[in-house]
Design an enzyme around this catalytic site. Structure first.
Site, PDB file in Angstrom:
ATOM      1  CG  HIS A 252      -4.933   7.197   2.264  1.00 55.44           C
ATOM      2  ND1 HIS A 252      -5.919   5.873   2.234  1.00 55.44           N
ATOM      3  CD2 HIS A 252      -4.023   4.928   2.452  1.00 55.44           C
ATOM      4  CE1 HIS A 252      -5.848   4.902   2.337  1.00 55.44           C
ATOM      5  NE2 HIS A 252      -5.014   4.749   2.300  1.00 55.44           N
TER       6      HIS A 252
ATOM      7  CG  ASP B   1       1.770   0.687   2.694  1.00 55.89           C
ATOM      8  OD1 ASP B   1       1.799   2.109   2.301  1.00 55.89           O
ATOM      9  OD2 ASP B   1       0.788  -0.027   2.026  1.00 55.89           O
TER      10      ASP B   1
ATOM     11  CD  GLU C 176      -8.593  -0.639  -0.443  1.00 60.69           C
ATOM     12  OE1 GLU C 176      -7.204   0.155  -0.759  1.00 60.69           O
ATOM     13  OE2 GLU C 176      -7.480  -1.497  -0.532  1.00 60.69           O
TER      14      GLU C 176
ATOM     15  CG  ASP D 232      -5.236  -2.725   3.522  1.00 64.91           C
ATOM     16  OD1 ASP D 232      -6.360  -1.295   2.658  1.00 64.91           O
ATOM     17  OD2 ASP D 232      -4.911  -3.252   3.519  1.00 64.91           O
TER      18      ASP D 232
HETATM   19  C1  GLC Z   1      -4.474  -0.559   0.693  1.00 62.34           C
HETATM   20  C2  GLC Z   1      -4.176   1.273   1.477  1.00 62.34           C
HETATM   21  C3  GLC Z   1      -2.648   1.559   0.707  1.00 62.34           C
HETATM   22  C4  GLC Z   1      -2.074   0.286   1.014  1.00 62.34           C
HETATM   23  C5  GLC Z   1      -1.983  -1.002   0.987  1.00 62.34           C
HETATM   24  C6  GLC Z   1      -1.613  -2.742   1.274  1.00 62.34           C
HETATM   25  O1  GLC Z   1      -4.557  -0.434  -1.114  1.00 62.34           O
HETATM   26  O2  GLC Z   1      -5.243   2.107   1.035  1.00 62.34           O
HETATM   27  O3  GLC Z   1      -2.306   2.741   1.176  1.00 62.34           O
HETATM   28  O4  GLC Z   1      -0.943   0.495   0.622  1.00 62.34           O
HETATM   29  O5  GLC Z   1      -3.904  -1.223   0.688  1.00 62.34           O
HETATM   30  O6  GLC Z   1      -2.330  -2.395   2.636  1.00 62.34           O
END
Ligand code: GLC
Length: 617
Positions: A386, A134, A319, A277
């Protein structure tokens, strides 16, 4: 054990010359920390000994904090709003795409300085799962750099070089889950009880089914459901994202302690900002969507208190891709500090809705729902990142028929019905539902599809319009690598079987050296974008009205296609989201900050035009 005995355990780990400072910080933050952790874990018989041991570990990391970082802590403590300045500008990229390795990124520092960047977010660079991971978001070790990108010495050399250039390094801190080959997951599969307790593992479907009744799905197409059957673990493991990303169980205090210490170890290597995250998912509750739970906020506030004690120069960035009304909580309040920065994904997505609909209704609703913030906290504004542009955060602002409305927007960006956009719908096989949209800004704004000079000009204006919004909103703006050079979609992911289902790879291209060489050539798309954008960045740097915490007012007297923001009394940002020229009445004399033109009376905004005006001449 009394509260004092606990904090004594931290002090005992410190050399004498640090004790007075530590005692002071503890006096401010330790009562909050203890209250929060007792609220979460106080019911356990071993709480006191656990908390005492945590304090002792914090003391060890406090003592190990390098002198240069301690000096930074002190400097920032004296200016807690340093990151709210109009001179702050971020840049975000994957390490391999931007510089090949961490050492290669160091060589890009002069370019970042030329752009005016003060904050560099490098997407995950810690040791990631072997095989598909990922984009590094499946972390195998929080204590090692991914070998393909360098080593810990490279990381320390990079943070030091960036610091010398006035740039703070931001690292992802993926605290919701670890990779299925992390030591804890390996031990859990081997039957180790303590390791199993780090995760949510269920012997059968009873609990997973109860949870699933009210859970959403992040990747409904490529990773449906929230649980994965892992035979070696003897049951169902909670995996919100991909099946190889195992959610951590924060009801277990060992998880919180381990993760807090891992964060501080990275801080001691010079990471100055942590992108926390997927913060919305940290706490699970039957009968809920297990997002934004009060305990998730308590955990983040406890983490903040720990940072304030051991590494107070460090910033936490949330986030949380959640509806606007859920966002402010991640920035805490004057009495309960949480993160310093939070992504304003509603604002980002609403800007794109504005372009698709040529109407600012949703944008205005988002801004109206964006409250004042506590001191020393701010939004992160951006045009692209991203990930996909997730539309569902706008369900409240998009009104009664929001699902159909947002699905129309998603279709628009995938190029349907004659649209100029060249993006891809994400995670939705149903054309009447909206999940997200992918693509580089140049593809979504029509530059990639432009055939004529007029089409190119309009696309360029659309790109600058959205960047102008991010730069003037009153936030910490972050540029996404490649957008400053109008880079287009990268279709190569379709050739990689492990990525072909995940169109987020469209917007994860390699840095284009050719375009970079063209950045001062106004006749090229790269040069045109670069010059337009850097003119805005420069104009922003000298205007205190554009600082994150300077006042912002949404002006109601603009036509529906125009977004008009006042920054204090002396600054106006006027943004025409429509393909028609629009007029807007101005009282008094104003100067265009970019062109220098003097305006008196009504201004006519060309299609997709952006104007930054300053009162007077
Ligand atoms: C966050 C990241 C994303 C990732 C997810 C799982 O949303 O920005 O890219 O897939 O977390 O870690």
């Amino acid at each position: 054990m009394s509260a004092e005995l606990m904090t004594d355990r931290l002090l005992a780990a410190l050399p004498e010359h640090l004790q007075a400072q530590a005692a002071q910080r503890l006096a401010v933050a330790a009562p909050t920390l203890q209250r929060l952790l007792a609220g979460l874990y106080g019911g356990r018989a071993d709480f006191d000994s656990w908390y005492g041991a945590l304090m002792a570990s914090l003391g060890t990391l406090y003592a190990a904090r390098p002198e240069a970082l301690r000096a930074l802590d002190a400097e920032r403590a004296s200016r807690p709003d340093w990151f709210l300045s109009q001179q702050m500008l971020g840049y975000c990229s994957y390490v391999n795409n931007f510089g090949g390795t961490l050492a290669g990124v160091r060589e890009q520092i002069p370019y970042l300085q030329e752009l005016g960047v003060r904050y560099l977010h490098l997407l995950p660079f810690l040791r990631a799962r072997a095989g598909e991971n990922d984009g590094g978001f499946a972390v195998t070790s929080f204590d090692d750099v991914e070998p393909a990108l360098g080593n810990n010495a490279d990381l320390e050399a990079l943070t030091m070089a960036l610091r010398g250039a006035g740039i703070s390094l931001c690292s992802d801190f993926i605290l919701n889950h670890v990779a299925d080959d992390h030591l804890w997951a390996q031990a859990a599969r081997a039957g180790d009880a303590a390791a199993r307790a780090m995760f949510h593992i269920f012997p059968d479907r009873t609990m997973p089914d109860q949870y699933e009744a009210t859970l959403g799905q992040v990747f409904p197409q490529v990773a449906p459901g929230n649980f994965s059957h892992v035979a070696a673990a003897g049951g169902w493991v909670w995996t919100t994202f991909y099946p190889y990303q195992w959610d951590l169980n924060y009801a277990n205090p060992a998880v919180f302690a381990e993760m807090a210490l891992a964060l501080l170890r990275l801080a001691n290597r010079g990471v100055e900002v942590f992108r926390l995250d997927s913060t919305a998912f940290l706490w699970k509750r039957v009968g809920s969507n297990s997002m934004n739970q009060p305990e998730a906020h308590q955990l983040l506030q406890a983490l903040r208190a720990i940072v304030d004690i051991v590494a107070p120069g460090v910033l936490l960035k949330a986030e949380a891709i959640v509806p606007t009304r859920e966002l402010p909580a991640y920035l805490g309040s004057a009495s309960a500090a949480e993160c310093h920065i939070a992504y304003h994904s509603s604002l980002m997505a609403a800007g794109w809705v504005g372009l698709a609909e040529q109407n600012t209704e949703v944008l205005r609703a988002v801004i109206a729902n964006t409250p004042e913030l506590p001191p020393a906290a701010t939004w992160l504004s951006y045009v692209r990142c991203h990930d996909d542009i997730g539309w569902n955060v706008l369900r409240a602002e998009a009104g009664a028929d929001s699902a159909a409305r947002l699905a129309r927007v998603a279709r628009f960006f995938s190029g349907a019905e004659g649209s100029y956009a060249r993006g891809a719908a994400f995670q939705s096989s149903d054309p009447n539902a909206a999940h997200g949209s992918n693509g580089m800004a140049a593809a979504l704004t029509g530059l990639q599809s432009a055939q004529t000079e007029q089409e190119r000009e309009l696309a360029m204006r659309r790109m600058l319009l959205l960047h102008g919004l991010a730069l003037s909103f009153g936030a910490l703006p972050v540029l996404y690598m490649g957008d400053e050079l109008a880079m287009e979609n990268d279709e190569s992911y379709l050739q990689r079987p492990q990525h072909a289902m995940d169109s987020r790879w469209l917007q994860r291209p390699r840095f284009d050296r050719q375009r970079w060489l063209q950045r001062h050539e106004a006749a090229t798309p790269a040069g045109r974008m670069y010059q337009g954008l850097t003119a805005l960045v420069k104009a922003r740097q000298t205007r205190a009205a554009l600082a994150a915490h300077a006042p912002r007012t949404l002006l109601a007297d603009a036509p529906a296609g125009v977004l008009a923001l006042a920054r204090g009394d002396g600054f106006r940002a006027l943004m025409n989201f429509s393909a028609e020229a629009q007029s807007y009445p101005l009282a008094g004399r104003w100067t265009d900050c970019i062109s220098g033109a003097i305006l008196d009376g009504t201004i006519t905004l060309a299609p997709y035009a952006l104007h930054w005006l300053e009162r007077g001449d």
